[in-house]
Scaffold this motif. Structure first.
Motif, PDB file in Angstrom:
ATOM      1  N   LEU A  13      -9.357  -2.688  -7.000  1.00 57.13           N
ATOM      2  CA  LEU A  13      -8.510  -3.189  -5.908  1.00 57.13           C
ATOM      3  C   LEU A  13      -8.535  -4.711  -5.757  1.00 57.13           C
ATOM      4  O   LEU A  13      -7.475  -5.309  -5.580  1.00 57.13           O
ATOM      5  CB  LEU A  13      -8.865  -2.505  -4.595  1.00 57.13           C
ATOM      6  N   THR A  17      -5.175  -6.677  -6.230  1.00 61.90           N
ATOM      7  CA  THR A  17      -4.703  -7.422  -5.055  1.00 61.90           C
ATOM      8  C   THR A  17      -4.410  -8.866  -5.423  1.00 61.90           C
ATOM      9  O   THR A  17      -3.382  -9.421  -5.019  1.00 61.90           O
ATOM     10  CB  THR A  17      -5.740  -7.347  -3.918  1.00 61.90           C
ATOM     11  N   PRO A  28      -1.708  -9.448   1.179  1.00 60.82           N
ATOM     12  CA  PRO A  28      -1.540  -8.096   1.719  1.00 60.82           C
ATOM     13  C   PRO A  28      -1.458  -8.127   3.244  1.00 60.82           C
ATOM     14  O   PRO A  28      -1.985  -9.031   3.884  1.00 60.82           O
ATOM     15  CB  PRO A  28      -2.795  -7.347   1.270  1.00 60.82           C
ATOM     16  N   SER A  31      -5.608  -3.675   4.625  1.00 60.49           N
ATOM     17  CA  SER A  31      -6.542  -3.134   3.639  1.00 60.49           C
ATOM     18  C   SER A  31      -7.451  -2.139   4.333  1.00 60.49           C
ATOM     19  O   SER A  31      -7.916  -2.424   5.448  1.00 60.49           O
ATOM     20  CB  SER A  31      -7.441  -4.249   3.106  1.00 60.49           C
ATOM     21  N   ASP A  33     -10.827   0.062   3.162  1.00 59.16           N
ATOM     22  CA  ASP A  33     -11.766   0.437   2.117  1.00 59.16           C
ATOM     23  C   ASP A  33     -13.106   0.776   2.735  1.00 59.16           C
ATOM     24  O   ASP A  33     -13.787  -0.128   3.215  1.00 59.16           O
ATOM     25  CB  ASP A  33     -11.909  -0.700   1.103  1.00 59.16           C
ATOM     26  N   VAL A  38      -4.604  -0.852  -0.257  1.00 56.05           N
ATOM     27  CA  VAL A  38      -4.154  -2.203   0.053  1.00 56.05           C
ATOM     28  C   VAL A  38      -2.632  -2.154   0.165  1.00 56.05           C
ATOM     29  O   VAL A  38      -1.959  -1.615  -0.724  1.00 56.05           O
ATOM     30  CB  VAL A  38      -4.569  -3.217  -1.040  1.00 56.05           C
TER      31      VAL A  38
END
Length: 123
Positions: A13, A17, A28, A31, A33, A38
């Motif tokens: 990621l 990204t 972005p 997000s 996580d 994302v």
């Protein structure tokens, strides 16, 4: 009906990204996580980078496909297909009348194919 979201496979990621931030010229918008999501805003449509998504082929309209390809190439992006004319728009059905549709293809950091499109004025 309007498409709301495109999901794109991304194993790494942070790396993906960074690639899409550079390609899209925007950071972005969200997000999460875990679970590893994302989101980018594409003028009201979301691009979702997701570890669990399948690969997808998507195309982005750019102002100058040659300059975009050269910028990405300089950053180490693999270019799969150099800019080339696909067809000429004789009407406004698929793009602005009186333009050529020029495509190029690159690979993102996750191995996904990405199309770039320019509507180039005839000249």
């Amino acid at each position: 009906m309007k498409a709301a979201q495109i999901a794109q496979y991304a194993a790494d990621l942070p790396r993906a990204t960074a690639f899409y931030t550079d390609l899209l010229g925007a950071a972005p918008i969200a997000s999460f996580d875990p679970p590893g999501l994302v989101f980018f805003d594409l003028d009201g449509q979301r691009l979702l980078l997701d570890r669990g998504a399948p690969p997808a082929l998507h195309y982005y309209l750019v102002d100058d496909v040659d300059a975009t390809v050269e910028r990405l190439r300089a950053a180490g992006t693999p270019v799969e297909s150099e800019p080339h004319v696909i067809f000429t728009h004789r009407d406004d059905l698929l793009g602005p009348s009186g333009t050529e549709e020029v495509h190029a293809f690159v690979r993102d950091t996750e191995g996904n194919l990405v199309g770039l499109i320019e509507h180039r004025a005839l000249g």
